[in-house]
Design an enzyme around this catalytic site. Structure first.
Site, PDB file in Angstrom:
ATOM      1  N   THR A  39       0.814  -1.208   0.000  1.00  0.00           N
ATOM      2  CA  THR A  39       0.000   0.000   0.000  1.00  0.00           C
ATOM      3  C   THR A  39       0.852   1.263   0.000  1.00  0.00           C
ATOM      4  O   THR A  39       0.467   2.281  -0.573  1.00  0.00           O
ATOM      5  CB  THR A  39      -0.928  -0.023   1.236  1.00  0.00           C
ATOM      6  OG1 THR A  39      -1.759  -1.170   1.123  1.00  0.00           O
ATOM      7  CG2 THR A  39      -1.799   1.208   1.321  1.00  0.00           C
ATOM      8  N   SER A  86       1.422  -7.640  -0.676  1.00  0.00           N
ATOM      9  CA  SER A  86       2.223  -8.599   0.102  1.00  0.00           C
ATOM     10  C   SER A  86       1.622  -9.999   0.261  1.00  0.00           C
ATOM     11  O   SER A  86       2.365 -10.934   0.572  1.00  0.00           O
ATOM     12  CB  SER A  86       2.618  -8.014   1.448  1.00  0.00           C
ATOM     13  OG  SER A  86       1.529  -7.899   2.304  1.00  0.00           O
ATOM     14  N   THR A 119       1.527  -4.299   4.205  1.00  0.00           N
ATOM     15  CA  THR A 119       1.378  -4.559   5.644  1.00  0.00           C
ATOM     16  C   THR A 119       0.785  -5.937   5.947  1.00  0.00           C
ATOM     17  O   THR A 119       0.953  -6.454   7.044  1.00  0.00           O
ATOM     18  CB  THR A 119       0.489  -3.489   6.301  1.00  0.00           C
ATOM     19  OG1 THR A 119      -0.779  -3.492   5.644  1.00  0.00           O
ATOM     20  CG2 THR A 119       1.122  -2.125   6.237  1.00  0.00           C
ATOM     21  N   ASP A 120       0.077  -6.523   4.957  1.00  0.00           N
ATOM     22  CA  ASP A 120      -0.641  -7.775   5.251  1.00  0.00           C
ATOM     23  C   ASP A 120       0.283  -8.903   5.710  1.00  0.00           C
ATOM     24  O   ASP A 120      -0.068  -9.668   6.603  1.00  0.00           O
ATOM     25  CB  ASP A 120      -1.434  -8.230   4.018  1.00  0.00           C
ATOM     26  CG  ASP A 120      -2.611  -7.306   3.731  1.00  0.00           C
ATOM     27  OD1 ASP A 120      -2.844  -6.378   4.533  1.00  0.00           O
ATOM     28  OD2 ASP A 120      -3.297  -7.512   2.721  1.00  0.00           O
TER      29      ASP A 120
HETATM   30  N1  ASP Z   1      -3.300  -3.798   2.405  1.00  0.00           N
HETATM   31  C1  ASP Z   1      -1.967  -4.153   2.213  1.00  0.00           C
HETATM   32  C2  ASP Z   1      -0.986  -3.098   2.660  1.00  0.00           C
HETATM   33  O1  ASP Z   1      -1.278  -2.444   3.618  1.00  0.00           O
HETATM   34  C3  ASP Z   1      -1.653  -4.662   0.889  1.00  0.00           C
HETATM   35  C4  ASP Z   1      -0.398  -5.424   0.990  1.00  0.00           C
HETATM   36  O2  ASP Z   1      -0.153  -6.035   2.008  1.00  0.00           O
HETATM   37  O3  ASP Z   1       0.367  -5.382   0.029  1.00  0.00           O
HETATM   38  O4  ASP Z   1       0.068  -2.890   2.144  1.00  0.00           O
END
Ligand code: ASP
Length: 352
Positions: A39, A86, A119-120
């Site tokens: 993100t 991710s 973050t995932d």
């Molecule tokens: N929602 C996720 C983020 O916060 C997407 C990911 O993990 O790439 O990055």
């Protein structure tokens, strides 16, 4: 004659300015940003769209140029490792990233590394690096909950703080970090706890290593687990990480996924058991059968907090200590690159 003198004076001034500028940048710590997507590198069609966006669309140079202030903290360079959301991170990318971080940090020209990440699954990559990086120089994993195009995007400040941490001498020797929302967390203890909020990365039981406020780093805790420079894991010659699957427990659980994992070639299974890692009777049998087939079985918990204790009636596998299932999978994969002896692997779960 006079014109000549003037020209010489001018050249001297230019030379002095150039040398001074070089000396100034030579004094700054050198930080490499390895970008993987997420993100923090995501964009949406509108500034208010904070969920329906595409992660991993912006390249590393754009990320760096969006926060020009980081160049006052460090001499920053960037590399694009991949550009993905991710959940798409793979064992192959993990290995590539771990090896590149080790390569960079072994150079006297690099003082710290920042990894931008979705973050995932950020906590998995950060814990992997905590186990396999062979250096005491700072490794900071950072992301954002809001895409770069959002009002109050959190990425730029997170990136600024990550570079600040990676360029700090005080940050040496404390393992890999997760830096989000001004908080300095250990990769061993911090996890994502909320699907959308910016304060999602928490460590409920063990707290944080420190925080950043007003551009200053405050440390208040030391990590007591083994990590990075005192870790016994070495990925330099590893070409592939062994398959480890996670199986989630629930009522009416008949253990059918254990057989599927064994058939798929898993070398390890982690259970996300209920409570203190407990399993249904059918699942206990399935776990035992998996072990008979040579699979290392580790019991973790879907509760995501607390300790999976060693002695509990009905424990059939190893116990995950306080590691959640996702991080247990990372440790078990890395452990299996060295041994499949359950006693040694249990020691790893107690020490790392
Ligand atoms: N929602 C996720 C983020 O916060 C997407 C990911 O993990 O790439 O990055």
């Amino acid at each position: 004659m006079r014109r000549n003198c003037l020209m010489k004076l001018l050249s001297l001034v230019i030379l002095l300015c150039f040398t001074a500028a070089n000396a100034y940048s030579a004094d700054l710590p050198k930080v490499v940003i390895l970008a993987t997507g997420g993100t923090i590198a995501g964009s949406a069609a509108s500034q208010t769209n904070t969920t329906g966006y595409k992660a991993g669309t912006i390249g590393v140079e754009t990320l760096i140029n969006a926060v020009p202030e980081i160049k006052e903290l460090a001499e920053v360079s960037g590399e694009q490792v991949c550009n993905t959301a991710s959940p798409n991170m793979t064992n192959e990318i993990l290995l590539q990233l771990g090896k590149r971080v080790n390569e960079l940090l072994s150079s006297k020209d690099v003082d710290g590394v920042v990894i931008t990440h979705g973050t995932d699954t950020l906590e998995e990559t950060a814990y992997f690096l905590n186990l396999v990086v062979k250096s005491d120089k700072p490794v900071v994993v950072v992301g954002a909950m809001r895409p770069a195009t959002a009002i109050s995007a959190d990425g730029p400040m997170n990136l600024y703080n990550a570079v600040l941490l990676a360029s700090s001498k005080e940050a040496k020797g404390r393992g890999a970090y997760i830096l989000m929302n001004d908080r300095i967390g250990s990769a061993r203890f911090v996890s994502k706890t909320n699907t959308t909020m910016t304060d999602t990365f928490k460590s409920h039981e063990q707290g944080y290593l420190g925080a950043i406020a007003g551009g200053k780093i405050y440390f208040w805790n030391q990590i007591t687990k083994k990590h990075t420079f005192n870790s016994e894991f070495d990925i330099s010659k590893i070409k592939e990480l062994p398959r480890v699957d996670i199986i989630y427990s629930h009522q009416s659980d008949d253990g059918v996924f254990y057989d599927a994992a064994v058939k798929a070639g898993a070398k390890g299974i982690v259970s996300a058991g209920s409570g203190n890692g407990s399993l249904s009777d059918a699942t206990k049998l399935a776990g035992k059968d998996a072990q008979k087939a040579g699979v290392v079985f580790v019991q973790s918990s879907r509760v995501n907090n607390g300790i999976i204790t060693p002695k509990k009636s009905g424990r059939v596998g190893l116990y995950a200590n306080s590691l959640n299932p996702a991080k247990s999978r990372i440790l078990l994969m890395v452990a299996l690159t060295k041994t499949s002896d359950p006693e040694v692997i249990q020691r790893y779960f107690d020490e790392y």
